[in-house]
Structure formats: C-alpha cells, structure tokens
Write a protein that holds these residues in place. Structure first.
Motif, short mmCIF file in Angstrom:
data_model
loop_
_atom_site.label_atom_id
_atom_site.label_comp_id
_atom_site.label_asym_id
_atom_site.label_seq_id
_atom_site.Cartn_x
_atom_site.Cartn_y
_atom_site.Cartn_z
N TYR A 154 94.32 -12.67 87.55
CA TYR A 154 93.62 -13.24 86.18
C TYR A 154 93.58 -12.07 85.09
O TYR A 154 93.39 -10.80 85.50
N VAL A 155 93.53 -12.37 83.72
CA VAL A 155 93.54 -11.18 82.78
C VAL A 155 92.24 -11.53 82.22
O VAL A 155 91.63 -12.64 81.84
N VAL A 156 91.30 -10.55 82.31
CA VAL A 156 89.87 -10.26 81.70
C VAL A 156 89.81 -9.18 80.74
O VAL A 156 90.21 -8.10 80.92
N PRO A 157 89.17 -9.59 79.68
CA PRO A 157 88.64 -8.37 78.56
C PRO A 157 87.68 -7.44 79.46
O PRO A 157 86.88 -7.70 80.29
N ASN A 158 88.05 -5.95 79.08
CA ASN A 158 87.20 -5.08 79.76
C ASN A 158 85.80 -5.12 79.12
O ASN A 158 84.97 -4.89 80.09
N LEU A 159 85.62 -5.53 78.03
CA LEU A 159 84.24 -5.79 77.57
C LEU A 159 83.36 -6.59 78.50
O LEU A 159 82.13 -6.51 78.82
N THR A 160 84.17 -7.91 78.90
CA THR A 160 83.55 -8.90 79.51
C THR A 160 83.10 -8.32 80.77
O THR A 160 82.21 -8.42 81.50
N MET A 161 83.98 -7.66 81.50
CA MET A 161 83.69 -6.93 83.06
C MET A 161 82.70 -6.00 83.12
O MET A 161 81.76 -6.08 84.03
N ILE A 162 82.71 -5.21 82.02
CA ILE A 162 81.71 -3.95 82.08
C ILE A 162 80.27 -4.80 81.80
O ILE A 162 79.29 -4.18 82.29
N GLY A 163 80.11 -5.88 80.84
CA GLY A 163 79.03 -6.49 80.34
C GLY A 163 78.28 -7.11 81.65
O GLY A 163 77.31 -7.08 81.93
N ALA A 164 79.20 -7.76 82.65
CA ALA A 164 78.88 -8.39 83.86
C ALA A 164 78.23 -7.57 84.81
O ALA A 164 77.31 -7.63 85.58
N LEU A 165 79.10 -6.21 84.86
CA LEU A 165 78.64 -5.18 85.84
C LEU A 165 77.08 -4.63 85.43
O LEU A 165 76.23 -4.70 86.17
N ARG A 166 77.04 -4.41 84.30
CA ARG A 166 75.88 -3.83 83.79
C ARG A 166 74.78 -4.71 83.77
O ARG A 166 73.43 -4.32 83.99
#
Length: 414
Positions: free
Chosen positions: A105-117
């Motif tokens: 899957y291709v995911v925006p970095n901002l989406t990933m870091i938002g989910a993690l935080r």
C-alpha cells in the motif's frame, strides 16, 4: 542509580513511534523525544512524502491496531510493473499470484505519523517530550544512561535503562555512542510529488529504470500517482526550480506515454540519497533503529519496511525477555541486545546489498549494458520461481511468521 525511564527513544518519527506503540502491552516507562513539536505544521517536503508499505508491514500495523487509522488514505498496489527506459524486457508481479488482495500500500507519511501519535496519546506510560533536541549522553554506572536535552531556552536531563537512537541518517545518538558508519553517497536525490495520469494506474505500481536512476509512479488516492523520481543531485535542484508546466514536460519525457498525458497534482520536495550502514546496532544500554542504523536507496521501496522489521523485532525481544525474566527484567541487558542485533543482521545485509546492486547496475550509461539489463529482466520474467522468491521477500511474507517480529498471540490473516 534508579532510572527515571525504562526506555528513552530519541526520534519520534515513524520508526521511533512504531517501537513505542509496539511496547503498549508492557507497562514499561517510555520517553519519546522529538526535535520538532508534534503539533507543528508540515512543510511542503513532508506533505509530498509517501511510503510504500509491503504487505508484511501492513499486517504488522494491523496487529498493532494502527492500520484502521491509515487505511482510508492508503492506495493498494495490486500489480508491479518493472521496466527499463529505451530497452526491451520487463517484469510483472500480481498480488493474485500469492492469494493476497495487494502486494502493498502507498500511504502518506502524515497519515502514518498521525495514526501513531494518536495511539501514543492514549498510552499513560509514554511521555512525549517535544520539542526537545538530544545533545549528549553519559553512562551512570552500570545501570543507567543520563541524557541531556535542549528544551526551550534551557537544558533537561533524564535517566533511562535503555536509550534507542531513532534520530535519522545523521544520528546524534550514534555519534555519541562512538559507533562508526559506512556512508556511500549516491550523488543522487529523490524528487517526490504527485501526478495525475490520462489513463488510470488501476492499482499498478510502475518502476522504470533510467540511466540517471529509477522513476516510480505508484497508485495513490483521489486518482493520483505518487511520484518518486531519482536524478543526480544537481539535476534535482534544476528540476525543483522549474515551473509546474516545464517540470511536467520533463517528467513525461522521462517516464514515457504508457499512462498517457501526465499532470502535476501536488507539491514537490526532494531529499539526498546515500547508503548508510552502521558498524553495529547496539552498545552499552543502547540500540539503533531506522535510518540511524541503516539508510537505503528508495529503489524497490525496501528501506522503511526493513526499519519497521528492526523496530518491531526489538520490541518483540523486549517483551519476550520481560515475560521470561519477570522482576529481574532489564531492558538494557547486553546479551539480549546483542542477540537481537545478530538476529536482524542477515535481513539487513540482504536488503542493503539488493538495493545497492539495483542502483549500480541500472543507474549508469556503460555502452551495451542496457541490452544486458533488458535481457536480465526478460529472463527474470520467465523464471517464476526466482521471481516469486524475490516478490515474497519484497512483500515481507518470508518474515511474517518470524517469532522475533511478533507478539505471541498474533496470527497473520491476509
């Protein structure tokens, strides 16, 4: 000395935050230290950044309860098409060949870091310290490490039983530990942006090798493609200074017309490329993960997936030793850290050498080599066993059942 924290993670980006989330079931006292405020607005470069997650990485995020927050902005890669500009030969890989809905899957970095935080914010035993910059460390006897941070206009010290360096390619933690690294500068930069194509990608990821470096167009949301275009660093600076129309003309000329007319659909950014391999991944009460331990060329999109396997492997090792040792558990135990580092070495070396060979074989202009590369691609397309093994490793499938990466109760459900 009684340590204030069990673990201090220096670097609150994707690798460091993933490690902290993977330890959510341990109750360990964790400090997550990041130089940039967590609520700071993203710059244009960060807005343009996307990451190609292998299927194995997606499965790991799902098991950590993170994938549901990423899935809405994720675009599935159902097929991979690899070719060489100006020469015959290609390789294609279909997810259906492996009974999977997607290769990745291709995911925006901002989406990933938002989910993690967002997940970290609900973890009472994690203190998120930002903005704060790591300055130095000093061992306090045999039992703890003292970190000095620059915070606001002053200094702050904290003690921990284990420090994790997750602070990127130019890791200050790695330097403070006295760990050397081999740096191979590719003299290239990766330009990142979004584009819209006349004909849809329809779930296909294209990687096209040119004499200057690979150019990838990856499926993305809202009928766009994520573009990762590798060029010599001087050329990158020139391309970034062009207007949108002129930039698009050059992108079209480099990729070709397989997808029809291309149109720029997002901001542009760039970052320099080098292979960084540290001499070792651990020291006394310390370990390195992510780009602090190894940074790779983006060809074949393996760097982040390797970093996540390292981080989650370390988390799994810590959980297992905590279960076995009980009250005697020490997260900074040297034997445990050494065993984790050794267990990850084969995967790290294989991926680092694989991506480096791709770059050096395909990114040069030696006369006649283009035909040899084309023949190699054609031969690979006719050898399903070799192609299948390469695909399984790229998707992380060969490592999904590795106990060193997983919680005991986890099971893979494609």
């Amino acid at each position: 000395m009684s340590a204030e924290y069990d673990i201090a993670v220096v670097g609150g980006g994707l690798a460091g935050a993933s490690l902290a989330c993977a330890l959510s079931d341990t109750g360990l006292r964790i400090a997550l230290i990041e130089a940039v405020a967590f609520d700071a607005p993203a710059d244009e470069n960060m807005k343009a950044r996307t990451t190609a997650l292998a299927w194995g990485t997606r499965a790991m995020f799902d098991e950590l309860g993170l994938w549901s927050a990423m899935a809405e902005d994720a675009a599935a890669i159902e097929r991979l098409h690899v070719s060489q500009a100006g020469h015959f030969g290609r390789v294609t890989v279909e997810a259906a060949e492996y009974d999977l809905p997607a290769l990745g899957y291709v995911v925006p970095n901002l989406t990933m870091i938002g989910a993690l935080r967002e997940q970290l914010a609900g973890m009472d035993h994690v203190d998120m310290i930002a903005p704060a910059t790591f300055e130095s460390l000093a061992w306090q006897g045999e039992d703890a490490v003292e970190l000095t941070l620059a915070e606001g206009n002053g200094k702050r010290t904290l003690s921990t039983r284990l420090v994790i360096g997750a602070d990127g390619t130019r890791s200050k933690v790695r330097s403070a530990l006295g760990i050397d690294a081999t740096v191979d500068d590719y003299a290239q930069s990766a330009i990142i942006t979004k584009a819209r194509s006349e004909r849809p990608l329809a779930g296909c990821a294209y990687e096209r090798f040119t004499p200057d470096g690979p150019l990838a167009l990856l499926p993305f949301v809202h009928d766009t493609a994520a573009v990762v275009w590798t060029v010599p660093s001087d050329e990158a600076r020139r391309l970034l200074e062009l207007g949108d129309d002129d930039f698009t003309v050059e992108l079209q000329a480099r990729f070709g017309h397989r997808l029809g007319r291309l149109e720029l659909a997002g901001p542009r950014g760039a970052y320099p490329l080098a292979r960084v391999l540290c001499d070792r991944a651990w020291s006394h009460r310390a370990a390195l993960i992510g780009n602090a331990g190894h940074a790779l060329h983006p060809a074949a999109a393996q760097g982040f997936n390797l970093a996540i396997r390292d981080a989650l492997g370390l988390a799994a090792s810590l959980r297992e030793h905590q279960r076995l040792d009980g009250e005697a558990f020490d997260p900074g135990n040297a034997d445990h850290l050494a065993a984790w580092a050794e267990s990850r070495r084969p995967d790290q070396h294989r991926v680092a050498n694989f991506t480096d060979r791709i770059v050096r074989v395909f990114s040069n202009r030696v006369p006649g080599l283009g035909h040899a590369r084309g023949a190699g691609l054609f031969g690979l397309s006719l050898a399903p066993g070799v192609r299948g093994g390469m695909a399984r490793r790229s998707m992380g499938l060969a490592l999904l059942d590795d106990a060193a990466l997983r919680r005991p109760e986890m099971r893979v459900n494609p």
